[in-house]
Design an enzyme around this catalytic site. Structure first.
Site, mmCIF file in Angstrom:
data_model
loop_
_atom_site.group_PDB
_atom_site.id
_atom_site.type_symbol
_atom_site.label_atom_id
_atom_site.label_comp_id
_atom_site.label_asym_id
_atom_site.label_seq_id
_atom_site.Cartn_x
_atom_site.Cartn_y
_atom_site.Cartn_z
ATOM 1 N N LYS A 42 -6.994 -6.654 -3.662
ATOM 2 C CA LYS A 42 -7.224 -7.717 -2.685
ATOM 3 C C LYS A 42 -8.555 -7.465 -1.963
ATOM 4 C CE LYS A 42 -3.257 -10.020 -2.999
ATOM 5 N NZ LYS A 42 -2.847 -9.401 -4.286
ATOM 6 N N SER B 35 -4.314 -13.332 -8.759
ATOM 7 C CA SER B 35 -4.483 -13.475 -7.306
ATOM 8 C C SER B 35 -5.940 -13.349 -6.873
ATOM 9 C CB SER B 35 -3.628 -12.447 -6.559
ATOM 10 O OG SER B 35 -4.110 -11.137 -6.765
#
Length: 215
Positions: A170, A133
């Site tokens: 993230k 990701s």
């Protein structure tokens, strides 16, 4: 600062922006791609020139082993007396069980001795990255992310956070009504966290990256 050529200044500025944006410096390949060099070897030549001029320090054998020197307003970086002769012993965290602290003993698979020059600030542990990701930020499956424990982070920093029973890496951005956790891969969706959500907890910020096989 020592006078740099125009090209050296471009390389220096790129390193500085990367550290400000993500918490760790770029690889030689990333520098070459960003500045249009023919190969990572060309980036290496410029890095060695910057090191000779005393504005950066290079750690041997590490693709992200670059540290800025003598820059008053550079992001905070970890420095120690005789740092090159010292080692940090960092726990490696693997899979994290739901509801238990990241640094619980059962999550620690081993310890690594690391050169402090690899990191922009002193880390508390290494987290093994799972998934892609954050691929476009240069963080790949199997990499070891160096994490400094924090309860607060700035916009744009790469963070480690708990979301319910999961731990995720993230980029953090504040939005009206909450936080957005941004994936650096278009194949993955961003995550919006409402302000005050009990499911969210900030565990730390990224301060370095070690590619699998570099230790």
């Amino acid at each position: 600062m020592t006078k740099l050529t125009a090209r050296q200044q471009q390389v220096f500025d790129l390193i500085r922006r990367a550290i400000e944006r993500s918490g760790f410096p770029p690889t030689r390949a990333e520098i070459a791609a960003e500045l249009g060099f023919s190969s990572p070897n060309a980036a290496e030549e410029h890095l060695r020139a910057l090191a000779r001029k005393g504005v950066i320090e290079l750690a041997a054998g590490a693709s992200r082993g670059i540290r800025l020197l003598g820059v008053d307003d550079a992001p905070h970086q970890f420095t120690l007396p005789h740092a090159a002769l010292m080692q940090l012993s960092l726990p490696l965290v693997g899979r994290v069980a739901a509801g238990s602290p990241i640094l619980a003993q059962e999550h620690i698979s081993q310890h690594y001795a690391c050169d402090p020059a690899l990191f922009t600030s002193k880390p508390d542990y290494l987290l093994k990255v799972r998934g892609l990701s954050m691929r476009d930020a240069g963080i790949l499956d199997g990499d070891l992310l160096a994490v400094q424990k924090r309860t607060e982070a700035k916009d744009g920093q790469i963070i480690v956070a708990r979301l319910g029973d999961d731990v995720t890496v993230k980029r953090l951005m504040r939005r009206p009504g909450g936080l957005e956790l941004i994936a650096e891969n278009p194949d993955y969706e961003n995550i919006f966290v409402k302000a005050g959500s009990a499911d969210f907890a900030l565990e730390g910020i990224a301060v370095g990256l070690i590619r699998s096989g570099e230790l």
